[in-house]
Enzyme design. Sequence first.
Site, short mmCIF file in Angstrom:
data_model
loop_
_atom_site.label_atom_id
_atom_site.label_comp_id
_atom_site.label_asym_id
_atom_site.label_seq_id
_atom_site.Cartn_x
_atom_site.Cartn_y
_atom_site.Cartn_z
N THR B 107 0.59 -23.34 -8.89
CA THR B 107 0.49 -24.59 -9.64
C THR B 107 1.86 -24.90 -10.23
O THR B 107 2.25 -24.33 -11.25
CB THR B 107 -0.56 -24.48 -10.75
OG1 THR B 107 -1.82 -24.17 -10.14
CG2 THR B 107 -0.67 -25.78 -11.54
N LYS B 183 -3.33 -31.27 -8.13
CA LYS B 183 -3.67 -30.01 -8.80
C LYS B 183 -3.51 -30.11 -10.32
O LYS B 183 -4.41 -29.73 -11.08
CB LYS B 183 -2.80 -28.88 -8.24
CG LYS B 183 -2.86 -27.58 -9.01
CD LYS B 183 -4.24 -26.95 -9.05
CE LYS B 183 -4.25 -25.74 -9.97
NZ LYS B 183 -5.61 -25.21 -10.20
N LYS B 252 0.88 -24.43 -20.24
CA LYS B 252 1.86 -24.68 -19.17
C LYS B 252 1.46 -25.92 -18.35
O LYS B 252 2.28 -26.80 -18.10
CB LYS B 252 1.94 -23.46 -18.23
CG LYS B 252 2.99 -23.59 -17.13
CD LYS B 252 2.72 -22.67 -15.94
CE LYS B 252 1.73 -23.30 -14.96
NZ LYS B 252 1.58 -22.62 -13.67
#
Lengths: 303, 303
Positions: B107, B183, B252
Amino acid sequence: MNENSEKPSNISEALWIGAGNMGLPMASNLISSNKIRLSVHNRTPGRLLPLEKAGARRSDDLSRSLSETPLVFTMLADDAAVRDVAERPGGILDKLPAGGIHVCMGTLSPTFMDMLSEKHQQKGQVLVSAPVFGRPDRAKAGTLTIIAAGPTAALDSVEPLLKTMGSPVFRVGDTPSRANYIKILGNFTLGGLLETLAESLALARKVGVSPGQLIEILDTALYHSPVFRAYGQIMAEEKFEPAGFWMRLGLKDVRLVLREADKLDVSLPLGDILHAGFLAGIHRGYGEWDWAALGRVRDDDAG
Amino acid sequence: MNENSEKPSNISEALWIGAGNMGLPMASNLISSNKIRLSVHNRTPGRLLPLEKAGARRSDDLSRSLSETPLVFTMLADDAAVRDVAERPGGILDKLPAGGIHVCMGTLSPTFMDMLSEKHQQKGQVLVSAPVFGRPDRAKAGTLTIIAAGPTAALDSVEPLLKTMGSPVFRVGDTPSRANYIKILGNFTLGGLLETLAESLALARKVGVSPGQLIEILDTALYHSPVFRAYGQIMAEEKFEPAGFWMRLGLKDVRLVLREADKLDVSLPLGDILHAGFLAGIHRGYGEWDWAALGRVRDDDAG
């Protein structure tokens, strides 16, 4: 009385107040169940015609009808509408006989419900709160989810009648407002879903990701949820009319949640965003669009 | 090469880099498919033991392994980790032969992906971006959802290999970063679900509604979604360990979304709330708890 009912009600007649987009199909299902003889009342009597055709008796003299019934249902839009028929002279508190049951099915403030319950108790009457989840299509199909709270004996009496409008009927205790908390928290979660979709799709559009494809992928990969897909598609296609649920009503419900939270010193940052978002939508002319038009609000602001 | 593969890859060997909680089961499924001979590399070589036992060859000399392979997979935690193996002397850009394919499955930031894709093109190499949805349990079961983007010929070559790790494989075009946008938008929607649940359950607790009952009713009435129910139950039971996905990683990912949005002047009010909420959780010591511990953050603040 229907011989096939799983648990017959001990009540053979009732009065129904409210023939809006939800009340009309709900009353209609109750009539066609043949579990009870129904009189019907509405501020605008013309709306009652389909119910009269289905076999209901029209109640023009609300005060007299109330004095003759052991059971009254209200399916009205907000606290003010219920307060009007409940507290006016000749209204529910005034005229419903002692022992009578008031089943209050709208999405109302828990604080108002606590207050109304106390007033009913003072009159020897019983309040059952039974708000519903589902839009008019589910009301028509008789597949609403119903959250019911109130004294056990009253819940036992009305449960077979509620089941003509939807199932499951979740019984959540003897304090009527408990049902309203669950209902407004449920609408709050839908608001959260709308905000989440609104921001995701606004960014998707800006970076060139197809909104429809994004919804399909995320539902397949993660959600597997008809609600996620349905609201996602409304926003992806920007099809905000006809409205299933008005943005104005979304604002009403988020206000109900914020007011209860404020009384208890609970901060709801997402709630504040929804409040501002719905207000912005209404001021931009989207108040009678589906509340998924929150997506348009975020798109506007993404440029 | 497996005779039964629906569409055999034209590549017979590959190098796999990354043996973390996701990379290990994914590589393991690729090995056991017998579709390809796999060499494996990890910064901590001890983690590779299960893959060697399953039949993979351990790559100690990364530079040499890269120069001998037509295909390299990376399943690494963040941009910095990929940048390290891709850009160091003797790394992927330096050593992967012209025509070689780099399948990047973590990711990562779309902006980084665009930059890396350009560098690969300058070397005559091809970048495929193929991030996945699913936690380690789905990686083990080979049921991840994979979002793949890159040049068509390269996608055709690697798709049968991706299918050993999950399906469906959604092909979303020839620009690698497109897959990363999808994503991170997907993770953003999960963050929105967490915030929604966190605030709803904090208020439910304060007004005496059972969190577990609320989740059950709302999933039955509205969502019908395993994700809604699973995260709702984690929060209702306050079972934040073991973590399926760390709060630190949630931070994140929301940062990745906010940075892309900021570049495009898109405001994400919910994103700002999530950023502040995850940061607060980390500073309170919940960084290695499941990111559903956002519920604890809201409970803390509800008193």
